[in-house]
Write an enzyme that holds these catalytic residues in place. Structure first.
Site, PDB file in Angstrom:
ATOM      1  N   SER A  29       1.080  -1.152  -0.150  1.00 40.27           N
ATOM      2  CA  SER A  29       0.244  -0.143   0.380  1.00 40.27           C
ATOM      3  C   SER A  29       1.143   0.979  -0.160  1.00 40.27           C
ATOM      4  CB  SER A  29      -0.865  -0.352   1.362  1.00 40.27           C
ATOM      5  OG  SER A  29      -0.464  -0.246   1.919  1.00 40.27           O
ATOM      6  N   THR A  30       2.045   1.555   0.776  1.00 42.48           N
ATOM      7  CA  THR A  30       3.428   2.750   0.885  1.00 42.48           C
ATOM      8  C   THR A  30       3.434   2.608  -0.751  1.00 42.48           C
ATOM      9  OG1 THR A  30       3.564   1.552   2.837  1.00 42.48           O
ATOM     10  CG2 THR A  30       4.618   3.737   1.764  1.00 42.48           C
ATOM     11  N   GLU A 104      10.057 -10.142  -4.050  1.00 45.44           N
ATOM     12  CA  GLU A 104      10.422  -9.634  -3.655  1.00 45.44           C
ATOM     13  C   GLU A 104      12.421  -9.105  -3.620  1.00 45.44           C
ATOM     14  OE1 GLU A 104       6.881  -6.860  -1.913  1.00 45.44           O
ATOM     15  OE2 GLU A 104       7.841  -7.744  -0.654  1.00 45.44           O
TER      16      GLU A 104
HETATM   17  C1  A5P Z   1       4.666  -7.499   0.762  1.00 44.69           C
HETATM   18  O1  A5P Z   1       4.979  -8.809   0.576  1.00 44.69           O
HETATM   19  C2  A5P Z   1       5.363  -6.327   2.005  1.00 44.69           C
HETATM   20  O2  A5P Z   1       6.700  -6.853   1.681  1.00 44.69           O
HETATM   21  C3  A5P Z   1       5.036  -5.043   1.494  1.00 44.69           C
HETATM   22  O3  A5P Z   1       6.233  -4.282   1.325  1.00 44.69           O
HETATM   23  C4  A5P Z   1       4.765  -4.683   2.805  1.00 44.69           C
HETATM   24  O4  A5P Z   1       4.378  -5.258   3.788  1.00 44.69           O
HETATM   25  C5  A5P Z   1       4.742  -3.146   3.324  1.00 44.69           C
HETATM   26  O5  A5P Z   1       3.247  -3.230   2.748  1.00 44.69           O
HETATM   27  P1  A5P Z   1       2.783  -2.123   3.253  1.00 44.69           P
HETATM   28  O6  A5P Z   1       2.969  -0.921   2.203  1.00 44.69           O
HETATM   29  O7  A5P Z   1       1.302  -1.912   2.742  1.00 44.69           O
HETATM   30  O8  A5P Z   1       2.402  -1.879   4.333  1.00 44.69           O
END
Ligand code: A5P
Length: 224
Positions: A29-30, A104
């Protein structure tokens, strides 16, 4: 209107992206705000290509008009922007809250630079309050979970609705409610030895810059 810290962090990170770059696009979400902004920059003529870390991000890249390249076809990934769930003072982090940790980590490991975008509240003194995601193969998962219970790792198989959550790589995720991780390197080594584990959400010695947005300012913290 309340300040949107995720938006501030995400958009600020795009200032590190230069014309001609291949950009790793994280999940969550970020980083959503970074992807949206990169789409705007692409529409204005910036030549970038995105390498996606999830199906969700691939959909966003298409929606916002970022040309996408498969990781296999990308000669290099210049920079990756991604979110994180916790970051300690040494820049070690937990990721995978959104379930995309495997792709990732592969994209991060192949990136010239890694930038994480977070709200400041995710900067912690010690990792582990956030449950640590461990990606495992479905075969034998209940046996593996039983072992983790014996080791007092407090594993919880991740679910989505009434179904077991399945990653883009067709695996399961077990969230370890450890509460604190005093030695992330040692835990990394221990988890790696377990048959059936594909990857885990400890991202060690990975990040170069953290863009952390707080109510008063956006801070850029540099590591390695
Ligand atoms: C996705 O699998 C995660 O690694 C996200 O990058 C991490 O959970 C941060 O997510 P938000 O920005 O939604 O908090």
């Amino acid at each position: 209107m309340p300040v949107n810290l995720k938006q501030q962090a995400g958009e600020r990170a795009t200032t590190f992206v230069e014309d001609g770059m291949v950009v790793g696009l994280g999940t969550g979400s970020t980083v959503f705000y970074a992807i949206r902004k990169l789409g705007e920059l692409a529409r204005q003529g910036m030549q970038i290509k995105g390498v996606c870390t999830s199906v969700q991000t691939m959909d966003l890249a298409h929606e916002y008009g970022i040309p996408v390249v498969e990781i296999e076809d990308a000669k290099c990934i210049d920079i990756t922007i991604d979110g994180a769930d916790e970051v300690d003072p040494g820049g070690q982090g937990i990721k995978g809250g959104g379930g995309a940790l495997l792709f990732e980590k592969i994209v991060a490991a192949n990136s010239g630079q890694n930038i994480w975008v977070v709200e400041k509240r995710k900067l912690v003194q010690q990792l582990g309050a956030f449950p640590l995601p461990v990606e495992i193969i479905p075969f034998g998962h209940s046996k593996l979970i039983r072992k983790m219970e014996e080791w007092k790792w407090r594993p919880v198989l991740r679910e989505k609705g009434s179904e077991i959550f399945t990653t883009d790589g067709h695996h399961y995720i077990v969230d370890l409610h450890l509460h604190s991780i005093p030695d992330p390197q040692q835990l990394n080594a221990e988890i790696r030895k377990i048959p059936g584990v594909v990857e885990h959400g400890l991202f060690l010695d990975t990040v170069n810059k953290v863009v952390a947005a707080g109510p008063d300012k956006v801070e850029i913290i540099s590591f390695r």
